[in-house]
Motif scaffolding. Structure first.
Motif, PDB file in Angstrom:
ATOM      1  N   ALA A  31       0.995  -1.531  -0.103  1.00 63.37           N
ATOM      2  CA  ALA A  31      -0.409   0.120  -0.014  1.00 63.37           C
ATOM      3  C   ALA A  31       0.842   1.212  -0.223  1.00 63.37           C
ATOM      4  O   ALA A  31       0.199   2.162  -0.908  1.00 63.37           O
ATOM      5  N   ALA A  32       2.337   0.935   0.859  1.00 63.38           N
ATOM      6  CA  ALA A  32       2.762   2.760   1.149  1.00 63.38           C
ATOM      7  C   ALA A  32       3.342   2.707  -0.275  1.00 63.38           C
ATOM      8  O   ALA A  32       3.819   4.153  -0.446  1.00 63.38           O
ATOM      9  N   GLU A  33       3.645   1.885  -1.848  1.00 61.68           N
ATOM     10  CA  GLU A  33       3.641   1.965  -2.656  1.00 61.68           C
ATOM     11  C   GLU A  33       2.865   2.323  -3.695  1.00 61.68           C
ATOM     12  O   GLU A  33       3.371   2.606  -4.578  1.00 61.68           O
ATOM     13  N   GLY A  34       1.957   2.424  -3.076  1.00 60.15           N
ATOM     14  CA  GLY A  34       0.687   3.106  -4.419  1.00 60.15           C
ATOM     15  C   GLY A  34      -0.371   2.101  -4.845  1.00 60.15           C
ATOM     16  O   GLY A  34      -1.081   3.084  -5.880  1.00 60.15           O
ATOM     17  N   ARG A  35       0.090   0.668  -4.683  1.00 62.45           N
ATOM     18  CA  ARG A  35      -1.121   0.280  -4.775  1.00 62.45           C
ATOM     19  C   ARG A  35      -2.514   0.467  -4.101  1.00 62.45           C
ATOM     20  O   ARG A  35      -2.229   0.261  -2.792  1.00 62.45           O
ATOM     21  N   ALA A  36      -3.175  -0.083  -4.736  1.00 58.65           N
ATOM     22  CA  ALA A  36      -4.368  -0.658  -4.178  1.00 58.65           C
ATOM     23  C   ALA A  36      -4.617  -2.106  -3.439  1.00 58.65           C
ATOM     24  O   ALA A  36      -4.577  -2.812  -4.373  1.00 58.65           O
ATOM     25  N   VAL A  37      -4.948  -2.392  -1.866  1.00 56.05           N
ATOM     26  CA  VAL A  37      -5.460  -3.839  -1.242  1.00 56.05           C
ATOM     27  C   VAL A  37      -6.854  -3.997  -0.892  1.00 56.05           C
ATOM     28  O   VAL A  37      -6.516  -3.290  -0.236  1.00 56.05           O
ATOM     29  N   LEU A  38      -6.818  -5.224  -1.624  1.00 62.13           N
ATOM     30  CA  LEU A  38      -8.122  -5.491  -0.901  1.00 62.13           C
ATOM     31  C   LEU A  38      -8.223  -6.476  -0.121  1.00 62.13           C
ATOM     32  O   LEU A  38      -7.561  -7.944  -1.101  1.00 62.13           O
ATOM     33  N   VAL A  39      -8.458  -7.009   1.258  1.00 63.27           N
ATOM     34  CA  VAL A  39      -8.398  -7.853   2.027  1.00 63.27           C
ATOM     35  C   VAL A  39      -9.303  -8.313   2.432  1.00 63.27           C
ATOM     36  O   VAL A  39      -9.975  -7.908   2.909  1.00 63.27           O
ATOM     37  N   SER A  40     -10.168  -9.690   2.345  1.00 67.37           N
ATOM     38  CA  SER A  40     -11.192 -10.014   3.088  1.00 67.37           C
ATOM     39  C   SER A  40     -10.357 -11.137   4.372  1.00 67.37           C
ATOM     40  O   SER A  40      -9.495 -12.717   4.342  1.00 67.37           O
ATOM     41  N   SER A  41     -11.083 -10.928   5.305  1.00 67.02           N
ATOM     42  CA  SER A  41     -10.223 -12.031   6.131  1.00 67.02           C
ATOM     43  C   SER A  41     -11.217 -11.611   7.558  1.00 67.02           C
ATOM     44  O   SER A  41     -12.005 -10.495   7.697  1.00 67.02           O
ATOM     45  N   HIS A  42     -11.150 -13.048   7.934  1.00 68.52           N
ATOM     46  CA  HIS A  42     -12.402 -12.358   9.251  1.00 68.52           C
ATOM     47  C   HIS A  42     -11.621 -13.021  10.583  1.00 68.52           C
ATOM     48  O   HIS A  42     -12.160 -12.810  11.961  1.00 68.52           O
ATOM     49  N   LEU A  43     -10.161 -12.455  10.713  1.00 66.43           N
ATOM     50  CA  LEU A  43      -9.732 -11.992  11.942  1.00 66.43           C
ATOM     51  C   LEU A  43      -9.272 -10.543  12.202  1.00 66.43           C
ATOM     52  O   LEU A  43      -8.232 -10.114  11.169  1.00 66.43           O
ATOM     53  N   MET A  44      -9.647 -10.126  12.695  1.00 68.57           N
ATOM     54  CA  MET A  44     -10.620  -8.662  13.206  1.00 68.57           C
ATOM     55  C   MET A  44      -8.869  -8.094  13.641  1.00 68.57           C
ATOM     56  O   MET A  44      -8.726  -6.902  13.768  1.00 68.57           O
ATOM     57  N   SER A  45      -8.463  -9.298  14.718  1.00 69.95           N
ATOM     58  CA  SER A  45      -7.077  -8.274  15.264  1.00 69.95           C
ATOM     59  C   SER A  45      -5.940  -7.676  14.181  1.00 69.95           C
ATOM     60  O   SER A  45      -5.130  -7.381  14.463  1.00 69.95           O
ATOM     61  N   GLU A  46      -6.172  -8.526  13.062  1.00 72.28           N
ATOM     62  CA  GLU A  46      -5.012  -8.928  11.932  1.00 72.28           C
ATOM     63  C   GLU A  46      -5.627  -7.400  11.344  1.00 72.28           C
ATOM     64  O   GLU A  46      -4.306  -6.155  10.975  1.00 72.28           O
ATOM     65  N   LEU A  47      -6.276  -7.163  10.891  1.00 71.62           N
ATOM     66  CA  LEU A  47      -7.227  -5.998  10.236  1.00 71.62           C
ATOM     67  C   LEU A  47      -6.976  -4.918  11.020  1.00 71.62           C
ATOM     68  O   LEU A  47      -6.511  -3.445  10.284  1.00 71.62           O
ATOM     69  N   GLN A  48      -7.112  -5.209  12.057  1.00 66.40           N
ATOM     70  CA  GLN A  48      -7.133  -3.531  13.026  1.00 66.40           C
ATOM     71  C   GLN A  48      -5.307  -2.972  13.220  1.00 66.40           C
ATOM     72  O   GLN A  48      -4.808  -1.869  13.385  1.00 66.40           O
ATOM     73  N   ASP A  49      -4.613  -3.680  12.751  1.00 65.62           N
ATOM     74  CA  ASP A  49      -3.360  -3.519  13.104  1.00 65.62           C
ATOM     75  C   ASP A  49      -2.892  -3.171  11.423  1.00 65.62           C
ATOM     76  O   ASP A  49      -1.800  -2.859  11.216  1.00 65.62           O
ATOM     77  N   THR A  50      -3.699  -3.954   9.955  1.00 63.70           N
ATOM     78  CA  THR A  50      -2.918  -3.241   9.067  1.00 63.70           C
ATOM     79  C   THR A  50      -3.879  -2.332   7.901  1.00 63.70           C
ATOM     80  O   THR A  50      -2.936  -1.810   7.943  1.00 63.70           O
ATOM     81  N   ALA A  51      -5.193  -2.879   8.190  1.00 61.93           N
ATOM     82  CA  ALA A  51      -5.845  -1.894   7.329  1.00 61.93           C
ATOM     83  C   ALA A  51      -6.419  -0.110   7.729  1.00 61.93           C
ATOM     84  O   ALA A  51      -6.221  -0.033   9.151  1.00 61.93           O
ATOM     85  N   ASP A  52      -6.372   0.351   6.666  1.00 62.10           N
ATOM     86  CA  ASP A  52      -6.805   2.005   6.817  1.00 62.10           C
ATOM     87  C   ASP A  52      -7.662   1.774   6.545  1.00 62.10           C
ATOM     88  O   ASP A  52      -8.591   3.241   6.849  1.00 62.10           O
ATOM     89  N   HIS A  53      -8.462   1.541   5.411  1.00 59.88           N
ATOM     90  CA  HIS A  53      -9.944   1.571   5.815  1.00 59.88           C
ATOM     91  C   HIS A  53     -10.773  -0.184   5.603  1.00 59.88           C
ATOM     92  O   HIS A  53     -10.077  -1.576   5.751  1.00 59.88           O
ATOM     93  N   LEU A  54     -11.958   0.003   5.846  1.00 55.16           N
ATOM     94  CA  LEU A  54     -12.762  -1.230   5.570  1.00 55.16           C
ATOM     95  C   LEU A  54     -13.706  -0.855   5.390  1.00 55.16           C
ATOM     96  O   LEU A  54     -14.717   0.582   4.932  1.00 55.16           O
TER      97      LEU A  54
END
Length: 314
Positions: free
Chosen positions: A177-200
Motif C-alpha cells: 500500500a505504501a508503494e501506492g497500490r490498491a490492496v483489498l483483503v478479505s479476512s475474518h481476523l479482526m485483530s489482523e485488520l486492526q493492525d493492518t487495514a486503513d479502511h474497512l
C-alpha cells in the motif's frame, strides 16, 4: 493505469438465493482495505465477479476503469489469491510460478524475485502438493505478486500461516500500500485488520453496511462508553443505572458504562461511596465495532453458550 477496484450496484442471484443486492464500494490506491462480513454476506461472490469468474446480473466491477477479463496480461493488472489449493500438485513451486509467468510474458528472473519475497527459496523445487497450508498460502501470494500489479486482492491471506508468517504478511500488505497500490483483503481476523487495514468495507446480506476508515469506525464504536473497574460491582451498577446509564458486565471486576461521561461516573460513585480503581474512556476493538455493525446480518448463529452437536463435530 489507475490503481483502483470500483464495484457499482452488483446484483447476483443463485436460484432463489440473493448473493449480491446492490454491492457498491471503491478500493483506493495507497491503502489496505479490509473486506469483512459474516458467512454468506457476499464477499466471495463479489471477488469472483471482479475476476470475471462469475457474471453479475446487474452492475459492474472494474479494475483501473476496465473489466478484468479485458486485459491481455491480467496478472500484471490485478494479482489475486482466492484459493491457495488451486494448483497442479505434481509441479514444483518454481515450475508452478514459471507456468504462470510464461502465460503473462514474464521471465524466470521475476519468478525468482517473488520466490525470494515470499520466503519460499528453500522449498522452491519441492512439489507443491506436499506443501502445508501455510506454504501454499505463500505460494499463492507469490503468484499474486508475479506481475508486479498495481492492484491486489487477497482472500484470507493469513490462513494457515505461523506467527512469523503473520508478521510477514502484515508487513508485506502495508509495504504494498505504501508503494501506492490498491490492496483489498478479505479476512475474518479482526485483530489482523486492526493492525493492518486503513479502511474497512463491511458487508452483510449482499450489500455494504459500512464503508469507513478503521480509526473512524473504532472511534464511533467507542462513543459514550466508559470502562469501570470496581470490587463493588452490584453497588456500582445500581448507582449508575439509577442515574440513567446502561451498564454491562465486561469482566469479574469490570463494567462498561454507556450514556454517562467519565467525570459524571466518578461523581456518582464517590457520592454513593462505591470504591473503584479505574474509570477511563472505553476504546472499542475492531472486533467489537464489527460485531455491532453486523449483528442483524449474520446468517448462521449458534445458540448462546452452546453449539449444536453437528457444529461441535466439524
Amino acid at each position: 493505469m489507475q490503481a483502483t477496484i470500483e464495484v457499482a450496484g452488483l446484483r447476483k442471484r443463485f436460484g432463489r438465493t440473493v448473493a449480491l443486492d446492490g454491492m457498491s464500494f471503491t478500493v483506493k490506491p495507497g491503502q489496505v482495505t479490509g473486506f469483512v462480513g459474516p458467512n454468506g454476506a457476499g464477499k466471495s461472490t463479489t471477488m469472483r465477479v471482479i475476476l470475471g469468474l462469475d457474471a453479475a446480473d446487474e452492475g459492474s466491477a472494474l479494475v483501473g476503469g476496465r473489466p478484468y477479463t479485458g486485459f491481455r496480461r491480467p496478472l500484471c493488472r490485478l494479482g489475486a489469491l482466492l484459493d491457495a489449493s488451486a494448483l497442479q500438485p505434481s509441479r514444483t513451486a518454481r515450475n508452478h510460478l514459471l507456468w504462470l509467468a510464461h502465460s503473462q510474458g514474464l521471465g524466470a528472473r521475476r519468478v525468482d524475485e517473488v520466490i525470494e519475497q515470499s520466503g519460499l527459496r528453500s522449498v522452491a523445487r519441492r512439489r507443491a502438493g506436499d506443501f502445508s497450508l501455510g506454504m501454499r498460502q505463500r505460494l499463492g501470494i507469490a503468484a499474486a505478486l508475479l506481475g508486479d500489479p498495481p492492484v491486489l486482492m487477497l482472500d484470507e491471506p493469513s490462513n494457515g500461516l505461523d506467527p512469523e508468517g503473520i508478521v510477514w504478511i502484515r508487513g508485506l500488505l502495508r509495504s504494498l500500500a505504501a508503494e501506492g497500490r490498491a490492496v483489498l483483503v478479505s479476512s475474518h481476523l479482526m485483530s489482523e485488520l486492526q493492525d493492518t487495514a486503513d479502511h474497512l468495507v463491511v458487508v452483510g446480506r449482499g450489500r455494504v453496511v459500512a464503508d469507513t476508515g478503521v480509526a473512524d469506525l473504532i472511534a464511533a464504536a467507542s462513543r459514550d462508553r466508559v470502562t469501570l473497574r470496581t470490587t463493588a460491582r452490584p453497588a456500582a451498577m445500581a448507582a449508575l443505572a439509577n442515574a440513567g446509564a446502561t451498564v454491562a458486565v465486561a469482566g469479574h471486576d469490570t463494567l462498561t458504562v454507556s450514556g454517562l461521561e467519565a467525570t459524571r461516573v466518578v461523581t456518582l460513585l464517590n457520592r454513593s461511596a462505591v470504591p473503584f480503581s479505574e474509570v477511563s474512556a472505553h476504546r472499542a476493538t475492531l472486533e467489537e465495532a464489527y460485531l455491532e455493525l453486523t449483528r442483524d446480518a449474520v446468517e448462521f448463529r449458534a445458540a448462546a453458550g452452546a453449539a449444536t452437536g453437528q457444529e461441535a463435530a466439524r
